[in-house]
Design a protein around this motif. Structure first.
Motif, PDB file in Angstrom:
ATOM      1  N   ARG A  66     -42.703  13.594 108.752  1.00 58.48           N
ATOM      2  CA  ARG A  66     -42.883  13.877 107.328  1.00 58.48           C
ATOM      3  C   ARG A  66     -41.505  13.902 106.680  1.00 58.48           C
ATOM      4  O   ARG A  66     -40.535  14.400 107.253  1.00 58.48           O
ATOM      5  CB  ARG A  66     -43.641  15.171 107.095  1.00 58.48           C
ATOM      6  N   MET A  67     -41.434  13.317 105.502  1.00 58.83           N
ATOM      7  CA  MET A  67     -40.162  13.203 104.800  1.00 58.83           C
ATOM      8  C   MET A  67     -39.636  14.592 104.449  1.00 58.83           C
ATOM      9  O   MET A  67     -40.375  15.440 103.958  1.00 58.83           O
ATOM     10  CB  MET A  67     -40.338  12.370 103.528  1.00 58.83           C
ATOM     11  N   TYR A  68     -38.360  14.817 104.728  1.00 60.73           N
ATOM     12  CA  TYR A  68     -37.729  16.084 104.408  1.00 60.73           C
ATOM     13  C   TYR A  68     -36.815  15.918 103.186  1.00 60.73           C
ATOM     14  O   TYR A  68     -36.988  16.594 102.188  1.00 60.73           O
ATOM     15  CB  TYR A  68     -36.956  16.614 105.613  1.00 60.73           C
TER      16      TYR A  68
ATOM     17  N   VAL B  71     -28.229   8.918 104.255  1.00 62.73           N
ATOM     18  CA  VAL B  71     -29.368   8.880 105.179  1.00 62.73           C
ATOM     19  C   VAL B  71     -30.597   9.501 104.556  1.00 62.73           C
ATOM     20  O   VAL B  71     -30.515  10.231 103.568  1.00 62.73           O
ATOM     21  CB  VAL B  71     -29.025   9.624 106.495  1.00 62.73           C
ATOM     22  N   ASN B  72     -31.742   9.194 105.161  1.00 66.51           N
ATOM     23  CA  ASN B  72     -33.001   9.879 104.870  1.00 66.51           C
ATOM     24  C   ASN B  72     -33.328  10.761 106.069  1.00 66.51           C
ATOM     25  O   ASN B  72     -33.135  10.349 107.213  1.00 66.51           O
ATOM     26  CB  ASN B  72     -34.140   8.889 104.645  1.00 66.51           C
ATOM     27  N   LEU B  73     -33.838  11.959 105.836  1.00 69.25           N
ATOM     28  CA  LEU B  73     -34.186  12.882 106.905  1.00 69.25           C
ATOM     29  C   LEU B  73     -35.694  13.059 106.945  1.00 69.25           C
ATOM     30  O   LEU B  73     -36.315  13.335 105.921  1.00 69.25           O
ATOM     31  CB  LEU B  73     -33.519  14.240 106.687  1.00 69.25           C
ATOM     32  N   GLU B  74     -36.272  12.905 108.148  1.00 71.43           N
ATOM     33  CA  GLU B  74     -37.692  13.144 108.363  1.00 71.43           C
ATOM     34  C   GLU B  74     -37.843  14.097 109.535  1.00 71.43           C
ATOM     35  O   GLU B  74     -37.156  13.956 110.541  1.00 71.43           O
ATOM     36  CB  GLU B  74     -38.414  11.838 108.676  1.00 71.43           C
ATOM     37  N   ILE B  75     -38.752  15.042 109.414  1.00 72.36           N
ATOM     38  CA  ILE B  75     -39.002  15.984 110.500  1.00 72.36           C
ATOM     39  C   ILE B  75     -40.066  15.393 111.418  1.00 72.36           C
ATOM     40  O   ILE B  75     -41.123  14.975 110.961  1.00 72.36           O
ATOM     41  CB  ILE B  75     -39.439  17.350 109.959  1.00 72.36           C
ATOM     42  N   VAL B  76     -39.765  15.347 112.710  1.00 75.09           N
ATOM     43  CA  VAL B  76     -40.688  14.806 113.701  1.00 75.09           C
ATOM     44  C   VAL B  76     -41.653  15.884 114.114  1.00 75.09           C
ATOM     45  O   VAL B  76     -41.247  16.983 114.488  1.00 75.09           O
ATOM     46  CB  VAL B  76     -39.911  14.275 114.930  1.00 75.09           C
TER      47      VAL B  76
ATOM     48  N   LYS C 297     -36.734  18.602 115.783  1.00 77.73           N
ATOM     49  CA  LYS C 297     -36.359  17.195 115.944  1.00 77.73           C
ATOM     50  C   LYS C 297     -36.362  16.548 114.570  1.00 77.73           C
ATOM     51  O   LYS C 297     -37.320  16.686 113.812  1.00 77.73           O
ATOM     52  CB  LYS C 297     -37.359  16.466 116.841  1.00 77.73           C
ATOM     53  N   VAL C 298     -35.283  15.853 114.248  1.00 73.21           N
ATOM     54  CA  VAL C 298     -35.134  15.223 112.940  1.00 73.21           C
ATOM     55  C   VAL C 298     -34.823  13.742 113.141  1.00 73.21           C
ATOM     56  O   VAL C 298     -33.926  13.381 113.900  1.00 73.21           O
ATOM     57  CB  VAL C 298     -33.999  15.890 112.126  1.00 73.21           C
ATOM     58  N   LYS C 299     -35.593  12.898 112.462  1.00 75.10           N
ATOM     59  CA  LYS C 299     -35.325  11.458 112.466  1.00 75.10           C
ATOM     60  C   LYS C 299     -34.372  11.173 111.314  1.00 75.10           C
ATOM     61  O   LYS C 299     -34.678  11.433 110.160  1.00 75.10           O
ATOM     62  CB  LYS C 299     -36.619  10.672 112.291  1.00 75.10           C
ATOM     63  N   VAL C 300     -33.197  10.649 111.649  1.00 70.84           N
ATOM     64  CA  VAL C 300     -32.167  10.349 110.664  1.00 70.84           C
ATOM     65  C   VAL C 300     -32.098   8.830 110.518  1.00 70.84           C
ATOM     66  O   VAL C 300     -31.860   8.126 111.491  1.00 70.84           O
ATOM     67  CB  VAL C 300     -30.794  10.907 111.100  1.00 70.84           C
ATOM     68  N   THR C 301     -32.343   8.324 109.293  1.00 72.67           N
ATOM     69  CA  THR C 301     -32.371   6.889 109.041  1.00 72.67           C
ATOM     70  C   THR C 301     -31.288   6.522 108.042  1.00 72.67           C
ATOM     71  O   THR C 301     -31.225   7.086 106.954  1.00 72.67           O
ATOM     72  CB  THR C 301     -33.742   6.464 108.481  1.00 72.67           C
ATOM     73  N   ASN C 302     -30.461   5.551 108.412  1.00 75.79           N
ATOM     74  CA  ASN C 302     -29.419   5.055 107.523  1.00 75.79           C
ATOM     75  C   ASN C 302     -30.084   4.288 106.381  1.00 75.79           C
ATOM     76  O   ASN C 302     -30.918   3.420 106.604  1.00 75.79           O
ATOM     77  CB  ASN C 302     -28.472   4.143 108.300  1.00 75.79           C
TER      78      ASN C 302
END
Length: 166
Positions: free
Chosen positions: A68-70, A160-165, A111-116
């Motif tokens: 989910r987008m943080y 970056v965009n941060l999403e919580i896994v 856990k955080v998904k970090v996307t450039n």
């Protein structure tokens, strides 16, 4: 008189320098010093660090994760090399090769998904520390995951965009 004052000052200076040494033996957990971010009672316990192999397995299965987008379009940076071997706020030993990060408010172990934003490369990191303590920065990652998603030869900061896994 002057000679004894100089000798005393030199001995005090050497004691202070040795007291702030960050070198550790593999069988010995040092006590927390003034610059550590943990309490003294936490430094007595032996704590495992996060294994890079576990993070690589998670990265391989990014497509199967529910996230989910943080936050969108925030700044990320990486730790300096001088923090290797020091304890984080969660009590784990920090290494720049682990897939870990610091965030001001997220719980430890998240856990955080970090996307450039520029090249859409992403990596999953685990929150183990507090920070960054620089204005306008949202996350502070270890160097290895930062370089994996970087597009500008590792120069910080990075959008970056941060999403919580979940």
């Amino acid at each position: 008189m002057k000679r004894s004052v100089i000798v005393l000052f030199f001995a005090l200076l050497v004691t202070i320098i040795l007291g702030f040494s960050n070198k550790t033996n593999s069988n010995f957990v040092r006590e927390a010093s003034l610059f550590d971010t943990v309490k003294k009672k936490d430094s007595i316990r032996f704590l495992d660090s996060i294994k890079a192999i576990d993070s690589i397995k998670i990265v391989d299965s990014i497509a199967n994760l529910s996230t989910r987008m943080y936050k969108k379009n925030v700044e990320a940076s990486h730790y300096a090399d001088k923090f290797n071997g020091r304890r984080t706020a969660s009590g784990k030993v920090f290494h720049n090769n682990n897939y870990t990060a610091a965030h001001k408010t997220l719980k430890f172990g998240t856990k955080v998904k970090v996307t450039n934003v520029v090249n859409n490369k992403s990596v999953i990191v685990t929150i183990t520390d507090r920070g960054p303590f620089t204005r306008h920065r949202e996350i502070d990652m270890a160097k290895k995951p930062f370089l994996e998603i970087s597009h500008n030869k590792g120069r910080a900061p990075l959008r970056v965009n941060l999403e919580i896994v979940e």
